[in-house]
Design a protein around this motif. Structure first.
Motif, short mmCIF file in Angstrom:
data_model
loop_
_atom_site.label_atom_id
_atom_site.label_comp_id
_atom_site.label_asym_id
_atom_site.label_seq_id
_atom_site.Cartn_x
_atom_site.Cartn_y
_atom_site.Cartn_z
N ALA A 36 0.83 -1.21 0.00
CA ALA A 36 0.00 0.00 0.00
C ALA A 36 0.87 1.26 0.00
CB ALA A 36 -0.93 0.00 1.21
N ALA A 37 1.95 1.25 0.77
CA ALA A 37 2.85 2.41 0.81
C ALA A 37 3.52 2.62 -0.54
CB ALA A 37 3.90 2.23 1.91
N ARG A 38 3.96 1.52 -1.19
CA ARG A 38 4.59 1.63 -2.51
C ARG A 38 3.62 2.17 -3.53
NH1 ARG A 38 6.96 -3.26 -1.19
NH2 ARG A 38 5.39 -4.40 -2.37
N PHE A 39 2.39 1.64 -3.53
CA PHE A 39 1.39 2.11 -4.49
C PHE A 39 1.08 3.58 -4.27
CE2 PHE A 39 -0.55 -2.37 -5.20
CZ PHE A 39 0.43 -2.64 -6.12
N ALA A 40 0.95 3.99 -3.01
CA ALA A 40 0.64 5.39 -2.72
C ALA A 40 1.77 6.31 -3.19
CB ALA A 40 0.40 5.58 -1.22
N ARG A 41 3.02 5.91 -2.94
CA ARG A 41 4.16 6.72 -3.40
C ARG A 41 4.21 6.77 -4.92
NH1 ARG A 41 6.93 4.02 0.64
NH2 ARG A 41 7.88 2.66 -0.89
N GLY A 149 4.30 -11.01 -17.76
CA GLY A 149 3.71 -11.98 -16.84
C GLY A 149 4.77 -12.82 -16.14
N ALA A 150 5.75 -13.29 -16.91
CA ALA A 150 6.83 -14.09 -16.32
C ALA A 150 7.65 -13.26 -15.34
CB ALA A 150 7.73 -14.66 -17.41
N LEU A 151 7.91 -12.01 -15.70
CA LEU A 151 8.67 -11.12 -14.83
C LEU A 151 7.88 -10.85 -13.54
CD1 LEU A 151 11.39 -9.69 -14.85
CD2 LEU A 151 10.30 -7.74 -15.94
N ALA A 152 6.59 -10.62 -13.66
CA ALA A 152 5.75 -10.38 -12.47
C ALA A 152 5.74 -11.61 -11.57
CB ALA A 152 4.33 -10.02 -12.90
N GLU A 153 5.62 -12.78 -12.17
CA GLU A 153 5.62 -14.02 -11.39
C GLU A 153 6.96 -14.23 -10.70
OE1 GLU A 153 3.85 -17.31 -9.74
OE2 GLU A 153 2.91 -15.76 -10.96
N GLY A 154 8.06 -13.96 -11.41
CA GLY A 154 9.38 -14.07 -10.81
C GLY A 154 9.57 -13.12 -9.64
N GLU A 162 4.05 -7.87 -5.30
CA GLU A 162 2.99 -7.88 -6.31
C GLU A 162 3.09 -6.58 -7.09
OE1 GLU A 162 0.51 -10.13 -6.95
OE2 GLU A 162 1.18 -11.54 -5.42
N LEU A 163 3.28 -6.67 -8.39
CA LEU A 163 3.42 -5.49 -9.22
C LEU A 163 2.25 -5.38 -10.19
CD1 LEU A 163 7.22 -5.76 -10.13
CD2 LEU A 163 6.18 -4.37 -8.34
N THR A 164 1.83 -4.15 -10.45
CA THR A 164 0.81 -3.93 -11.46
C THR A 164 1.44 -4.10 -12.84
OG1 THR A 164 1.25 -1.56 -11.66
CG2 THR A 164 -0.33 -2.24 -9.95
N PRO A 165 0.65 -4.31 -13.89
CA PRO A 165 1.23 -4.43 -15.23
C PRO A 165 2.09 -3.23 -15.62
CG PRO A 165 -1.02 -5.21 -15.26
CD PRO A 165 -0.79 -4.62 -13.89
#
Length: 190
Positions: A36-41, A149-154, A162-165
């Motif tokens: 949440a802090a990362r997303f807000a920043r 997708g592979a990078l997000a899973e890695g 958890e990263l957004t696209p």
């Protein structure tokens, strides 16, 4: 006069020292609170940059218009748009993550760009790029560019992030940028 390791450490910011020692600014927070802090920043930075940089805002709008036009054209044709051919992966040097961290920290201290200035104060993003370096290096071993997708899973498995696209795209772009000539992770850099 030769520079000692203590002199070198004295010039690091507190965030860089925390990063190098394995701690972080978000130590002690739950994964959900960190996320949440990362997303807000990230949202605050993106909003501020859109307001301050009209070229950046226009590039975002143009990219969105282009994506929408492709989507509408595919809908009219009755089939989804053909995926672009797979791109070649950026070649990352076969170095351990500790060396990658050293090169990146050195690059960020010397680079006067806006991106480097922002990253110098963000140990969490620097750590994300290092985790991304490891994941990208592993996934690109066959010479093919890792999919988002592979990078997000890695990243999920390696760093628990958890990263957004759009964050995955930005991560991949920056890792590939750091591997270009003049970048800290260019294979020919000594």
């Amino acid at each position: 006069m030769a520079e000692t390791e203590t002199d070198s450490l004295a010039r690091l910011t507190p965030e860089e020292v925390a990063f190098l020692l394995g701690g972080g600014l978000e130590e002690g927070l739950s994964p959900q609170e960190k996320r949440a802090a990362r997303f807000a920043r990230a949202n605050a930075v993106r909003t501020a940059r859109r307001a301050a940089d009209p070229d950046f805002a226009e590039r975002l709008r143009a990219g969105e218009r282009e994506r929408q036009a492709r989507h509408r054209a595919a809908q009219r044709a009755g089939h989804p748009a053909a995926p672009p051919p797979p791109a070649a992966a950026a070649v990352l040097p076969p170095i351990p993550v500790r060396e990658a961290a050293r090169r990146l920290a050195e690059h960020l201290r010397a680079d006067p760009s806006r991106q480097a200035q922002q990253l110098r104060g963000r140990a969490d993003l620097v750590q994300r790029y290092l985790d991304g370096f490891v994941v990208y290096q592993h996934l690109s071993a066959g010479g093919r560019r890792p999919t988002r997708g592979a990078l997000a899973e890695g990243m999920r498995h390696l760093a628990g992030v958890e990263l957004t696209p759009s964050q995955v795209q930005k991560l991949r772009d920056h890792i590939e940028g750091f591997a270009r000539p003049g970048g800290p992770w260019h294979p020919d850099r000594g």
